[in-house]
Design an enzyme around this catalytic site. Sequence first.
Site, PDB file in Angstrom:
ATOM      1  N   CYS A   1      -5.506  -8.885  -4.192  1.00  0.00           N
ATOM      2  CA  CYS A   1      -4.956  -7.683  -3.570  1.00  0.00           C
ATOM      3  C   CYS A   1      -5.489  -6.481  -4.332  1.00  0.00           C
ATOM      4  O   CYS A   1      -5.257  -6.368  -5.549  1.00  0.00           O
ATOM      5  CB  CYS A   1      -3.430  -7.743  -3.655  1.00  0.00           C
ATOM      6  SG  CYS A   1      -2.595  -6.269  -3.080  1.00  0.00           S
TER       7      CYS A   1
ATOM      8  N   GLY B   1       0.789  -1.238   0.000  1.00  0.00           N
ATOM      9  CA  GLY B   1       0.000   0.000   0.000  1.00  0.00           C
ATOM     10  C   GLY B   1       0.813   1.276   0.000  1.00  0.00           C
ATOM     11  O   GLY B   1       0.370   2.310  -0.490  1.00  0.00           O
TER      12      GLY B   1
ATOM     13  N   CYS C   1      -9.604  -3.668   0.966  1.00  0.00           N
ATOM     14  CA  CYS C   1      -8.296  -4.310   1.096  1.00  0.00           C
ATOM     15  C   CYS C   1      -8.587  -5.718   1.593  1.00  0.00           C
ATOM     16  O   CYS C   1      -9.396  -5.897   2.516  1.00  0.00           O
ATOM     17  CB  CYS C   1      -7.435  -3.530   2.089  1.00  0.00           C
ATOM     18  SG  CYS C   1      -5.923  -4.397   2.551  1.00  0.00           S
TER      19      CYS C   1
HETATM   20  N1  DGL Z   1      -4.178  -6.932   0.817  1.00  0.00           N
HETATM   21  C1  DGL Z   1      -3.835  -5.826   0.052  1.00  0.00           C
HETATM   22  C2  DGL Z   1      -4.938  -5.094  -0.633  1.00  0.00           C
HETATM   23  O1  DGL Z   1      -5.969  -5.671  -0.861  1.00  0.00           O
HETATM   24  C3  DGL Z   1      -2.532  -5.140   0.222  1.00  0.00           C
HETATM   25  C4  DGL Z   1      -2.256  -4.546   1.535  1.00  0.00           C
HETATM   26  C5  DGL Z   1      -0.850  -3.996   1.519  1.00  0.00           C
HETATM   27  O2  DGL Z   1       0.073  -4.774   1.270  1.00  0.00           O
HETATM   28  O3  DGL Z   1      -0.689  -2.791   1.753  1.00  0.00           O
HETATM   29  O4  DGL Z   1      -4.787  -3.952  -0.979  1.00  0.00           O
END
Ligand code: DGL
Length: 269
Positions: A75, A45, A185
Site C-alpha cells: 500500500c 487515502g 496506488c
Molecule cells: N492501495 C492503497 C495504496 O496503494 C490504498 C488505497 C486507499 O486505501 O486509499 O495507496
Amino acid sequence: MNVSNKPIGVFDSGVGGLSVWLEIDKLLPNESIVYYADNANCPYGEKTRNEVVEYSAKATQFLIDKGCKIIVVACNTATSQAIDYLRKTFGIPFVGIVPAVKPAAINSKTGVIAILATSGTLKSKKFNDTRREFSRKTEVILVEGGELVDIVENGLQGTKQSEEVLRNYINPLIEGHIDHLVLGCTHFPFLIEDIRKITGDSVVLDDPAPAIAQRTKYILEKENLRASPDNQKKIEFFSSGNIETLKNMVRNCAGIKPWMKFAENKKEN
Ligand code: DGL
C-alpha cells in the site's frame, strides 16, 4: 542454508495489494503467504497520518501473530505514512511500495510525467522527498485518484462508470503531453485495461509491483529466509471486513486454488 517455511505477510487497506501479491506469487511460487485486507478501514487515502499508522501497526501485529517472517506493505499510502514507524517498532524485515517516480522521470521523452495516487500518498513527506529529487528536469503532474480505489473495491472495473471517471482524470494529462503515468496506488493496476482504452499505447504505465516482488526475494535471500523447494505452500487471505470482496477479486485475477483459505478477522478493527 537456513531455510524458513514461514509465510510472507502482505497487507493493504483492501484488495489493491493483490496486485503486489500476484507478482510475489509469480516470482516466488513455493512461498506461503498471508494476505491481510483492512477492508473495515478502507480507504486509507483520506485518513489522517495517525490513523494510517494505527491501522498499519494492527495489520503488522496480526501478520506477526500468524508467524510471518517478513512484511510487505502493499500500500503506497501506508508505506508513505507509516513504514518508518513500523521499522522502528517491529523487529522484522519490511518491504514497502512508493510511486515509481524515478523510472518514469528517467525514461520520459516528453519531460512530463503524471503520478496517480491517493491524497495521503501525495501529501506525505516520503513521497515529496522523492518527487523533489526527480523533478529537477521533469515536470511532475500530481493527480489525486481516491475515487478509483472505491471503483476497484466495488468491482466496477471494466464498466462505463470506471471509464468515465478515468477519462476525466486522464484526458487532461494526455493534453499536457505526459508519456508516463505512474500507478501510485496498488489498486490501480486492476484498471490497466480501462486506462489503455483511453491512452492507447502512447503512454507508459509504471507499476512498481514487479520491483517490489524482486526486492522481497532479495531480502529473503540476504536474510537466509527462503522457503525450501518442497515447501507445502499455503495462501491465507484475511479481511477485517467482508471477505467476499477479497474472494471475488482473487477468483477474477488468479482463480481459487486448493491451497487457498479465506477468513474474516473482525475482532479488533
Ligand atoms: N492501495 C492503497 C495504496 O496503494 C490504498 C488505497 C486507499 O486505501 O486509499 O495507496
